[in-house]
Design an enzyme around this catalytic site. Structure first.
Site, PDB file in Angstrom:
ATOM      1  N   LYS A 139       0.857  -1.184   0.000  1.00 12.82           N
ATOM      2  CA  LYS A 139       0.000   0.000   0.000  1.00 12.82           C
ATOM      3  C   LYS A 139       0.892   1.233   0.000  1.00 12.82           C
ATOM      4  O   LYS A 139       2.069   1.163   0.312  1.00 12.82           O
ATOM      5  CB  LYS A 139      -0.912   0.001   1.233  1.00 12.82           C
ATOM      6  CG  LYS A 139      -1.860  -1.193   1.296  1.00 12.82           C
ATOM      7  CD  LYS A 139      -2.697  -1.138   2.570  1.00 12.82           C
ATOM      8  CE  LYS A 139      -3.621  -2.347   2.666  1.00 12.82           C
ATOM      9  NZ  LYS A 139      -4.410  -2.345   3.918  1.00 12.82           N
ATOM     10  N   HIS A 140       0.313   2.374  -0.326  1.00 11.23           N
ATOM     11  CA  HIS A 140       1.105   3.597  -0.396  1.00 11.23           C
ATOM     12  C   HIS A 140       1.574   4.025   0.989  1.00 11.23           C
ATOM     13  O   HIS A 140       0.877   3.849   1.995  1.00 11.23           O
ATOM     14  CB  HIS A 140       0.288   4.719  -1.034  1.00 11.23           C
ATOM     15  CG  HIS A 140       0.038   4.507  -2.496  1.00 11.23           C
ATOM     16  ND1 HIS A 140       1.041   4.421  -3.426  1.00 11.23           N
ATOM     17  CD2 HIS A 140      -1.129   4.361  -3.189  1.00 11.23           C
ATOM     18  CE1 HIS A 140       0.519   4.233  -4.629  1.00 11.23           C
ATOM     19  NE2 HIS A 140      -0.793   4.186  -4.506  1.00 11.23           N
ATOM     20  N   SER A 141       2.753   4.596   1.011  1.00  7.21           N
ATOM     21  CA  SER A 141       3.304   5.110   2.263  1.00  7.21           C
ATOM     22  C   SER A 141       2.394   6.191   2.820  1.00  7.21           C
ATOM     23  O   SER A 141       1.799   6.965   2.069  1.00  7.21           O
ATOM     24  CB  SER A 141       4.702   5.689   2.006  1.00  7.21           C
ATOM     25  OG  SER A 141       5.247   6.236   3.174  1.00  7.21           O
TER      26      SER A 141
ATOM     27  N   ASP B   7       4.502   2.633  -4.062  1.00  5.29           N
ATOM     28  CA  ASP B   7       4.895   3.984  -4.472  1.00  5.29           C
ATOM     29  C   ASP B   7       5.772   3.990  -5.714  1.00  5.29           C
ATOM     30  O   ASP B   7       6.053   5.052  -6.276  1.00  5.29           O
ATOM     31  CB  ASP B   7       5.645   4.681  -3.332  1.00  5.29           C
ATOM     32  CG  ASP B   7       4.782   4.896  -2.104  1.00  5.29           C
ATOM     33  OD1 ASP B   7       3.566   5.083  -2.271  1.00  5.29           O
ATOM     34  OD2 ASP B   7       5.316   4.857  -0.986  1.00  5.29           O
TER      35      ASP B   7
END
Length: 626
Positions: A259-261, A270
């Site tokens: 998942k995105h930071s 990312d």
């Protein structure tokens, strides 16, 4: 040869499907993932552990504060209150669920005096059972000890990822070994004699791309084929980014690193979008040069660029808008920024910039250029000047635009970050410009910053200011395309330039970030699309091309399968995976919603299906181009 690529692709696609089935069998849980817990337990969800706090301090109520260690300068949040011990052997007890995604910070305070009793950092494991014992070191001594005890060992939630990785490695080794066998003349002869069929011999020779066939171009000559110029390494790189994007958009097994930071730093998720932007820039230059060489007028090409950009933006707003989850799309709440919208705007600016200053590539002197020639840069000085001015605009707005209620030049997440002093300042100038020009209701309502930093304002990672750096990223991709075309007869020169750009941009990233996640001048940040984020991902992109180009296009050791096929049909795969995300067979009801294993299998199968769809469309020569 193209025949060899197709046969290898079919074999690899079939093995990929078999690998998904094997993964499903290996990863399928035998029952509930949640271990049996005692009476004081709460119902644990994915990425949680049970913590039972025992307060053996007489006359002292405790307040337990908690947060992730990755939450930079964050306010600690109240986790639980634990009553005092009534008598010896009867401690106050509280049971709570704690997250296991990152390391945890625990601080216990005397509730009455709000004074710290003890503080510790620990990385809990998924579905583990822990006790925190708070007591005096010994009778008559005021010193307090906080001891953490593991009652029940956690499960290894990363094991499914390891199994999937091993399956992929075995798959790659098997395919490589088969290709090696098929490249051996003795093995070919043995097969021919065993089957005793001219037709079989012809098919084997076709699959191998026999060098005796004059009609099959050698891998080293691939980039010298007639227009339109198409390099397999470019489509392979695009396909790699796209397939990773599909897998992570489908959930990535619900692992945090897919998942995105939340704010600064990088996760696997990312990486993929900026790589897609980068390779789009490479394709812009290669395709535009080819079209102009075929005699297309610049005015007509400008119309095609504008139309394609318009279609990308419209598809992003009206077809894959995430606000459909709220019901029928309403313009009052339609998200205006987005992935395809960002691609459309970036494509338009970069393509028009290259079109305005387009120059023919002098084929005759390509072989005379030395490895130290800078023609690919000096010939594009107007474009470089424009891009540098554009980056200056981003820096000026980011660091000098006054934002009401926020410090000028703020790059933080707001919320509980920075001690909670700037709760509504998420993204600083970037968030302010989007809210001012587009309005809160037209932005992404669930930014990744909310996970760690509990932000409450809307923030869009595909916003207006970030588009500037997206243009810079695409232009660096254009530079890669120019290297491939300007020095097409000099493999060594191409590789030297890819390595030089990769190292140079990497050094720029180190300088901007001070080689740290949060302490640099400009941290790497996907939400902001900071310039250090662009230089870091562009550096990696050049290094990936450095590896792919000789392997795929020069030596022909790898056809690029299976990534090559979705790379040839990227818009269809991206839009299709968004539109059909909630339909069978891309999603089904899981037996255990709290199991990483089941989510990972589902997401792997869904991603594999899109690879197979792309392969079938490639074989049928069906491509969606806009």
């Amino acid at each position: 040869s193209m025949g060899g690529a197709g046969s290898a692709g079919r074999a690899l696609a079939a093995l990929l499907l078999a690998a998904s089935v094997l993964s499903a069998a290996l990863l399928a849980p035998g029952g509930s993932s949640t271990p049996d817990l005692d009476k004081r337990s709460v119902e644990l969800k994915m990425d949680q552990a049970l913590l039972v706090i025992h307060n053996e301090l007489p006359g002292t109520n405790l307040t337990v504060y908690w947060n992730f260690d990755r939450c930079y300068h964050c306010l600690l949040q109240v986790l639980a209150t634990v009553s005092q011990s009534r008598k010896a052997g009867r401690p106050g007890i509280a049971a709570v669920a704690v997250s296991t995604q990152h390391g945890s910070i625990l601080q216990l305070n005397n509730t009455a005096e709000d004074k710290e009793v003890c503080r510790l950092e620990y990385k809990f494991g998924e579905f583990g059972n822990y006790s925190l014992l708070v007591k005096h070191v010994r009778d008559g001594v005021s010193e307090i000890a906080c001891d953490l005890v593991v009652n029940k060992e956690p499960v290894d939630s990363n094991l499914p990822v390891g199994i999937a990785f091993l399956v992929g490695m075995v798959l790659a080794i098997v395919v490589s070994f088969l290709r090696f066998l098929l490249s051996l003349e003795d093995f070919q002869n043995w097969i021919s004699k065993a089957i005793n069929s001219r037709e079989t011999d012809r098919l084997i020779n076709s699959e191998l791309g026999s060098p005796s066939r004059a009609s099959d171009p050698q891998p080293e000559a691939w980039h010298r084929l007639a227009a339109p110029l198409r390099l397999r390494c470019v489509d392979t790189f695009r396909g790699m980014a796209l397939i990773l994007m599909v897998f992570m958009n489908y959930g990535g097994g619900k692992y945090w690193y897919f998942k995105h930071s939340s704010w600064n730093g990088l996760t696997v998720a990312d990486l993929v979008f900026p790589w897609f932007v980068f390779i789009m820039g490479t394709s812009i230059f290669l395709s535009m040069t080819s079209i102009l060489q075929r005699g297309c007028s610049k005015f007509r090409l400008l119309g095609k660029i504008a139309w394609r950009s318009f279609l990308l933006i419209c598809i992003g707003i009206f077809v894959v808008n995430p606000n459909y989850c709220l019901g029928p799309l309403s313009w009052e709440k339609a998200r205006i920024p987005g992935v395809l919208q960002r691609l459309g705007a970036t494509y338009f600016v970069v393509a028009v910039l290259e079109l305005l200053f387009a120059k023919p590539v002098p084929e005759t002197c390509a072989s005379e250029r030395s490895c130290f020639s800078l023609l690919d840069i000096t010939a594009s000085w107007p474009q470089w000047l424009f891009v540098l001015i554009l980056e200056g605009v981003w820096l000026a707005l980011t660091f000098f635009l006054p934002v009401p209620g926020c410090p000028t030049g703020y790059l933080g997440p707001g919320g509980i970050g920075d001690g909670g002093k700037y709760r509504n300042c998420t993204g600083g100038a970037a968030g302010y410009v989007d809210r001012l020009l587009l309005g809160d209701q037209h932005l992404y309502q669930h930014p990744s910053s909310a996970v760690l930093y509990h932000t409450e304002v809307a923030y869009d990672p595909e916003g207006i200011l970030g588009t500037i750096n997206s243009i810079v990223m695409a232009f660096l991709g254009v530079q890669a395309g120019k290297i491939l075309l300007y020095y097409k007869d000099q493999t060594r020169g191409i590789l030297i330039r890819f390595a030089a750009w990769g190292c140079l941009l990497g050094l720029v990233s180190v300088a901007l970030t001070k080689a740290s996640e949060n302490e640099g001048f400009i941290p790497v940040n996907k939400n902001l699309w900071s310039i250090s984020y662009v230089t870091t991902l562009s550096s990696l992109a050049f290094l990936i091309l450095l590896a792919l180009y000789p392997v795929v296009d020069v030596k022909g050791l790898w056809t690029g399968a299976p990534f090559f096929y979705p790379g040839m049909n990227s818009i269809l795969v991206y839009v299709g995976h968004e539109v059909f995300a909630n339909y069978f067979p891309f999603q089904w009801k899981l037996g255990d919603q709290q199991s990483h294993k089941e989510h990972l299998v589902q997401n792997m199968v869904a991603t594999t299906l899109w690879v197979l769809i792309a392969f079938v469309l490639y074989k049928k020569k069906v491509f969606w181009k806009i």
